[in-house]
Every structure is written in C-alpha cells, then in structure tokens.
Scaffold this motif. Structure first.
Motif, PDB file in Angstrom:
ATOM      1  N   ILE A   1       0.558   5.448   0.412  1.00  0.00           N
ATOM      2  CA  ILE A   1      -0.311   6.600   0.699  1.00  0.00           C
ATOM      3  C   ILE A   1       0.137   7.800  -0.141  1.00  0.00           C
TER       4      ILE A   1
ATOM      5  N   ALA B   1      -4.568   7.912   7.902  1.00  0.00           N
ATOM      6  CA  ALA B   1      -4.416   6.930   6.823  1.00  0.00           C
ATOM      7  C   ALA B   1      -3.451   5.820   7.234  1.00  0.00           C
TER       8      ALA B   1
ATOM      9  N   SER C   1      -4.912   2.125   7.453  1.00  0.00           N
ATOM     10  CA  SER C   1      -4.407   1.188   6.438  1.00  0.00           C
ATOM     11  C   SER C   1      -4.028  -0.151   7.069  1.00  0.00           C
TER      12      SER C   1
ATOM     13  N   LEU D   1       1.578  -1.563   4.289  1.00  0.00           N
ATOM     14  CA  LEU D   1       1.874  -0.150   4.023  1.00  0.00           C
ATOM     15  C   LEU D   1       3.382   0.031   3.913  1.00  0.00           C
TER      16      LEU D   1
ATOM     17  N   ILE E   1       0.858  -1.187   0.000  1.00  0.00           N
ATOM     18  CA  ILE E   1       0.000   0.000   0.000  1.00  0.00           C
ATOM     19  C   ILE E   1       0.895   1.238   0.000  1.00  0.00           C
TER      20      ILE E   1
ATOM     21  N   TYR F   1      -3.606   4.658  -1.408  1.00  0.00           N
ATOM     22  CA  TYR F   1      -4.493   5.037  -0.307  1.00  0.00           C
ATOM     23  C   TYR F   1      -4.418   6.557  -0.213  1.00  0.00           C
TER      24      TYR F   1
END
Ligand SMILES: *Cc1c(COP(=O)(O)O)cnc(C)c1O
Length: 345
Positions: free
Chosen positions: A55, A95, A99, A106, A53, A76
C-alpha cells in the motif's frame, strides 16, 4: 578535498554513513546510488516480491509507487489528507481491509513524507503492527524533519532518503540512503547494493544491483552536513513568514502540533478563490518561479491506473489546485517579499 583514488566505496562513503546514522539516531545507514534505488533495495531486503501487495499513497513523486511493480509486487493506493498532503490513516485502514479481498498477500506500506512534513507515524505504526506489515518510510523530501525530536528516516522498519540536488540535503548529482535498526535488513541492503555480494567481491549470494554512492558525492555531503541544520532553520523562517502572510488568501501547509518540524523541501499552497492557472500566470508575469508537484494522482498515471485503489478525492483535488512557490535556504528577504507581494496583490 579527496587525496586518494578510491572513487568507488572510498572512506568518505563510510564516514558519511556513520554521520547519517548518528544524525538520525538509527543503527545502520547504507548509502546507495539514488532515492529510487533506496526504495527498491528496501523492498527487496524486506522480501517483497511477486504475489505481494504494497500500500502507498496516491500523492507523491512517481518513484514512491514505481518500485512496487519493479520488484514484482502490486501497488494498492490510498488517499491523503488535503491539509497535510500525507497519507490518510482512515484510507489506509480501508485499504488494509479491502486488500484482503484481493489475490496476493499484503506485506508492506510505503509512506512518503510530502514536501518535508513527517506523516502521522503514531497511528500508521500502530496499524502496521496490528496487521503485521513492514513500514517503509520514504523520507526523500523530509530528511532533517522530526516529530518530538525523532528524525525522519527513523520511523520505518526501513526508511529511505534521496540526495538529489533539489532535496533538503542534496549532493552534486544522484545519491540516496537506507536507514534501519534491523541488523538482518541492513546486512541484506549492503549486499544488494553491490551485486548481492557475500563475503567477498566474487562471492555473489543473491541477485542485487549496482547501486553505490560515489565517493565524490559522499565528500560533498559530508561538507553540506556541517551547515545542514542552519539551512533547515533558514527554511523554517521562510516557511513561517509565508504562512503568516499568505494564510488569509491561500490554504497553507498545516502543522498539526508544535512537536512536528518540517524540512520544507517545498512550500505548497492552494488558492482559496482563484483558479490555479490564473495564479501561475500572475507569478510568471512577475518572474516568480512556481511548479506543480504533482499534477496527476499516482493511481491515475498510465502505468498505475490498472492497479487497485481506494477512492482518492483528496489527491484528485490537491493535484488540481496545488502550487509550489520558491523555497530555498538562501532566498533573500527581497526575493521573499516579491513572492508574497505578487501572491497577495
Ligand atoms: C525524489 C524522490 C524520490 C526519488 O529519489 P531519486 O534520488 O530522485 O531517485 C522518491 N520519493 C520521493 C517522495 C521523492 O521526492
């Protein structure tokens, strides 16, 4: 003038990389074909891929988010501050926390410096360190800007920029660069930009791209670099004048403290009392150019709307209200007067 036939990876490319590394005070500069590839190569070098992931903010040029699914990872989105247009650290914190509930790991944060203004790296960096996240600075709009004299392009574990003609340091076509102090990341980036090259041309040790900066663009950039700081000063003077004259009727970019200098890639305002369309119509009638960067929050674009996101009220509001007005180092006093008079009228 180029007096040789090394159109690909000629000496100007390496000369430029040396000068850009010294300009930003970063150990390695790796040029490439454009700013989008720079971001993609940065993610690949950082080992970001399927199951990860990343951000990023909901307010930027599409490329900032586009590269994330391109390498197989999940974007994200978090919100921005409406006064700086840059990533909101509170929303980033949320976030990071939220997440953890998602499938996937992440791994990184991509932070664009919107309209040339450096993001809040003091807080962003400490959040990234705390959560063991790779920080990627997207300095496509902010090359030349700085915080306390430290240049944009030096804030990420890997940072990227673009030399697209409309950027603060533009060439005569496409171009981009990656910056890092990390020897391993740098070596991987150099390899990826030439088909995952190893010790020689036909030694391919990973899957990469064909993403080199043309020698001719490097030669253009070497010339433009000699007047770049003067151009930044000219942009700064225009921005100061816009702020002084427009601040009563419009929301103008806020510079949170004196240590921050913007590259003023764009000058964006929001009307305090009038609808945007009315302002744009008046500008158009007076032949004053204006543009909307950007009309849609990234998390509401078709290719991105199904990805996870924090609530983004500030990005939503800004996309409905923002207008960018003429900003260019060689904008004459008369041209500036016309822009200002039209907007104040
Ligand atoms: C322009 C831009 C890019 C992409 O750069 P290209 O050279 O056009 O690929 C990426 N991020 C931001 C914030 C940009 O403004």
């Amino acid at each position: 003038m180029i007096q040789h036939g090394q159109f690909i990876m000629g000496p100007e490319v390496f000369e430029l990389e040396e000068q850009l590394a010294s300009y930003t005070n970063v150990k390695h500069c790796i040029t490439c074909a454009n700013g989008t590839d720079a971001l993609q190569i940065a993610l690949m070098a950082a080992g970001v891929g399927i199951g990860d992931i990343v951000i990023t903010t909901s307010f930027s040029f599409f490329a900032t988010a586009e590269v994330i699914p391109l390498v197989g990872a999940t974007p994200y989105f978090c919100d921005i501050n409406a006064d700086t247009y840059n990533l909101c650290t509170k929303s980033l914190e949320a976030a990071i926390c939220n997440s953890l509930k998602l499938k996937g790991k992440l791994k990184a944060v991509i932070v664009p410096d919107m309209f040339g203004m450096p993001a809040d790296y003091k807080n962003i960096k400490s959040l990234c360190e705390q959560h063991n996240l790779i920080l990627i600075e997207d300095a496509a709009q902010s090359f030349g800007a700085s915080i306390d004299g430290k240049k944009c392009g030096s804030f990420g574990d890997i940072s990227t920029t673009s030399f697209f003609p409309a950027k603060p340091l533009g060439c005569f076509g496409d171009g981009g660069a990656i910056f890092t102090d990390n020897d391993v990341f740098a070596q991987i980036c150099r390899s990826i930009r030439i088909h995952g090259q190893g010790s020689n041309k036909y030694d391919n040790i990973r899957v990469g791209l064909n993403s080199r900066l043309d020698t001719i663009q490097a030669a253009v950039l070497l010339e433009k670099l000699t007047i770049f700081d003067d151009e930044l000063k000219m942009r700064e003077n225009i921005a100061r004048r816009y702020i002084d004259t427009l601040k009563d009727k419009y929301v103008v970019p806020s510079i949170s403290d004196d240590s921050i200098s913007s590259a003023w890639a764009q000058f964006s305002i929001r009307a305090k009392n009038e609808p945007r369309e009315k302002i744009r119509k008046i500008l158009q009638q007076s032949s004053v150019g204006s543009a909307i960067y950007y009309p849609t929050p990234l998390n509401r674009t078709k290719p991105m709307e199904h990805y996870p996101s924090e609530k983004t009220p500030n990005a939503d509001k800004v996309c409905d209200e923002v207008i960018s007005i003429p900003m260019y180092p060689f904008l004459t006093k008369e041209q500036q007067n016309k822009v200002i008079a039209t907007l104040i009228e």
